[in-house]
Design a protein around this motif. Structure first.
Motif, short mmCIF file in Angstrom:
data_model
loop_
_atom_site.label_atom_id
_atom_site.label_comp_id
_atom_site.label_asym_id
_atom_site.label_seq_id
_atom_site.Cartn_x
_atom_site.Cartn_y
_atom_site.Cartn_z
N UNK A 1 -6.42 9.89 6.72
CA UNK A 1 -5.64 9.41 5.57
C UNK A 1 -6.55 8.62 4.63
N UNK A 2 -6.52 8.94 3.34
CA UNK A 2 -7.32 8.21 2.37
C UNK A 2 -6.61 6.91 2.03
N UNK A 3 -7.15 5.80 2.55
CA UNK A 3 -6.51 4.51 2.33
C UNK A 3 -7.11 3.77 1.14
N UNK A 4 -8.10 4.37 0.49
CA UNK A 4 -8.81 3.66 -0.57
C UNK A 4 -8.47 4.18 -1.95
N UNK A 5 -7.29 4.77 -2.08
CA UNK A 5 -6.87 5.26 -3.39
C UNK A 5 -6.67 4.06 -4.32
N UNK A 6 -7.22 4.16 -5.51
CA UNK A 6 -7.09 3.08 -6.50
C UNK A 6 -5.84 3.32 -7.33
N UNK A 7 -5.01 2.29 -7.53
CA UNK A 7 -3.81 2.48 -8.36
C UNK A 7 -4.17 2.97 -9.75
N UNK A 8 -3.35 3.86 -10.27
CA UNK A 8 -3.51 4.33 -11.64
C UNK A 8 -2.96 3.26 -12.57
N UNK A 149 10.13 -0.22 -7.87
CA UNK A 149 8.74 0.13 -7.68
C UNK A 149 8.19 -0.71 -6.54
N UNK A 150 6.86 -0.87 -6.51
CA UNK A 150 6.25 -1.68 -5.45
C UNK A 150 4.96 -2.30 -5.96
N UNK A 151 4.45 -3.24 -5.20
CA UNK A 151 3.23 -3.95 -5.56
C UNK A 151 2.13 -3.58 -4.58
N UNK A 152 1.18 -2.71 -4.99
CA UNK A 152 0.12 -2.28 -4.07
C UNK A 152 -0.87 -3.39 -3.74
N UNK A 379 1.76 7.82 -0.68
CA UNK A 379 1.01 6.67 -1.20
C UNK A 379 0.31 7.04 -2.50
N UNK A 380 -0.28 8.23 -2.54
CA UNK A 380 -0.97 8.66 -3.76
C UNK A 380 0.01 8.72 -4.93
N UNK A 381 1.21 9.23 -4.69
CA UNK A 381 2.23 9.32 -5.74
C UNK A 381 2.69 7.92 -6.19
N UNK A 384 0.13 6.31 -8.37
CA UNK A 384 0.00 6.99 -9.66
C UNK A 384 1.17 6.73 -10.59
N UNK A 385 2.38 6.45 -10.02
CA UNK A 385 3.56 6.41 -10.88
C UNK A 385 4.57 5.30 -10.59
N UNK A 386 4.50 4.66 -9.42
CA UNK A 386 5.64 3.83 -9.01
C UNK A 386 5.29 2.39 -8.69
N UNK A 387 4.27 1.82 -9.33
CA UNK A 387 3.97 0.41 -9.14
C UNK A 387 4.75 -0.42 -10.16
N UNK A 388 4.79 -1.73 -9.95
CA UNK A 388 5.47 -2.59 -10.92
C UNK A 388 4.72 -2.64 -12.25
N UNK A 389 3.42 -2.37 -12.23
CA UNK A 389 2.71 -2.28 -13.49
C UNK A 389 3.26 -1.11 -14.32
N UNK A 390 3.53 0.02 -13.65
CA UNK A 390 4.14 1.16 -14.35
C UNK A 390 5.53 0.79 -14.88
N UNK A 391 6.29 0.08 -14.08
CA UNK A 391 7.65 -0.28 -14.50
C UNK A 391 7.63 -1.24 -15.69
#
Length: 404
Positions: A1-8, A149-152, A379-381, A384-391
């Motif tokens: 599993x790629x755990x080091x994905x950077x938030x978009x 959303x969520x806070x990564x 997690x990748x999705x 990319x789309x569902x953080x509180x920064x996006x919201x």
């Protein structure tokens, strides 16, 4: 599993409005403040919950803050910080500052308690798309759908070790709603007919397609609805909330009975110990702190099980975002709006019927690679789309469109 994905990291290209946030009582306000800091949004948090004041002090505090900070909009969550008598709305109207409120719980069970709502100058965001039309029907001219959303920065795969007592093949985090239900019943002081039919109404609402208890009662229980509407407004609202929470309690109990053969760990209020006191094989743990304990806990279960509150029939709750953000696996109930957020089968696994739960449990408990694939894709999705920064970016863009 790629755990080091950077938030978009979303970029906001419009004019940054100045935002005055009211009260930090609800947990999501902390996420909004953090997101605004990262995005460079000019903002100030006024924590009314920490201050005891009379009406004159409240008016002075609000007028002084508004004059000093000069916000383009005042933002709250679930209308917290807005007085029910309409004093704040009068102040904002005089100064021509709009109010925006993001509802992350059933807005009708909240707004019905307020007087002097100015629907023309209030901008509503609702996490449940099913409530957009009904809010517009109440006269609100600006209503927008904005999912949770969520806070990564909090929910990350790099969890800390947890106590062995928190490790489980299957776990569920949530409120039993038992005590909440009892408190709302007492507050309602319902008529004999409402008491007599209440359980049947809640049981029927679990499976009904109606989005709210009131809609369901209008169609199936008009006599009881008539009794309810004869009560003073606060008692009627308490009874409607009681039926909603009771339906949630009944639904969660039935869903969790389907996972009992897998000896689950149930985390929440002690109402679970009463509901399942005659059932053997499961474990109980007290409520966990949302910020300090849940992110690590989600990683300690092979399957994080979810069954959503009946206050929303189509929307997704917090766990749908938080669990995959940790890189953990979630099995959740189907919501109509979930397929707009995640790709079924690849990014999310859900059951549409409670009887589907055992087969899905067997499948994913015995296939660690499949769990990891789904969790990684989810997690990748999310990033990319569902953080509180996006919201927050989406909210600011909608605010700019509304207030100019």
């Amino acid at each position: 599993m790629d755990q080091n994905i950077v938030p978009n990291q979303p970029k906001f290209r419009g004019k940054m409005p100045r935002v005055l946030l009211l009260t930090s009582q609800y947990f999501i306000m902390g996420e909004l403040v953090a997101a605004m800091e990262r995005l460079g949004v000019p903002h100030r948090l006024l924590d009314l919950a920490a201050k005891e004041m009379d009406l004159q002090q409240f008016v002075e505090l609000m007028t002084t803050t508004l004059a000093e900070f000069k916000p383009d909009v005042v933002l709250t969550v679930n209308h917290l910080g807005v007085d029910r008598e309409g004093v704040l709305m009068s102040i904002l109207n005089q100064l021509k500052v709009p109010l925006a409120s993001w509802f992350v719980d059933n807005p009708h069970l909240i707004l019905d308690a307020y007087n002097n709502l100015d629907a023309g100058r209030t901008i509503l965001f609702t996490w449940d798309a099913d409530t957009v039309e009904s809010l517009a029907d109440r006269g609100f001219e600006a209503v927008h759908h904005l999912p949770l959303g969520t806070d990564p920065h909090r929910f990350r795969p790099e969890g800390r070790p947890v106590d062995d007592a928190l490790r489980a093949r299957v776990s569920f985090v949530g409120n039993s709603m038992k005590k909440k239900t009892e408190l709302r019943f007492v507050a309602a002081r319902p008529s004999f007919l409402m008491v007599e039919k209440g359980f049947d109404i809640a049981e029927g609402f679990v499976e009904a397609e109606d989005h709210t208890v009131r809609e369901y009662m209008r169609r199936e229980w008009p006599q009881v609805l008539s009794d309810m509407d004869r009560l003073p407004r606060e008692r009627a609202l308490a009874f409607e909330t009681y039926l909603t929470w009771l339906a949630t309690c009944l639904y969660r109990r039935e869903c969790i009975m389907r996972i009992m053969p897998y000896e689950p760990l149930l985390v929440g209020d002690d109402g679970w110990t009463e509901l399942f006191k005659r059932v053997k094989g499961w474990r109980y743990h007290r409520e966990l702190a949302y910020y300090d304990e849940l992110p690590d806990f989600y990683l300690a279960s092979d399957i994080n099980f979810n069954c959503t509150s009946k206050q929303m029939k189509g929307a997704c709750n917090q766990r749908v975002f938080d669990v995959p953000c940790c890189g953990a696996f979630l099995l959740t109930d189907h919501r109509d709006q979930i397929e707009d957020l995640f790709e079924p089968g690849r990014e999310v696994v859900f059951y549409k019927d409670m009887d589907e739960i055992p087969a899905l449990m067997d499948k994913y408990l015995n296939d660690a690679e499949a769990r990891q694939r789904v969790a990684a894709a989810a997690r990748k999705r999310v990033l990319a789309e569902h953080t509180y920064d996006h919201r927050v970016c989406a909210m600011l863009e909608l605010l700019n469109q509304t207030i100019g």
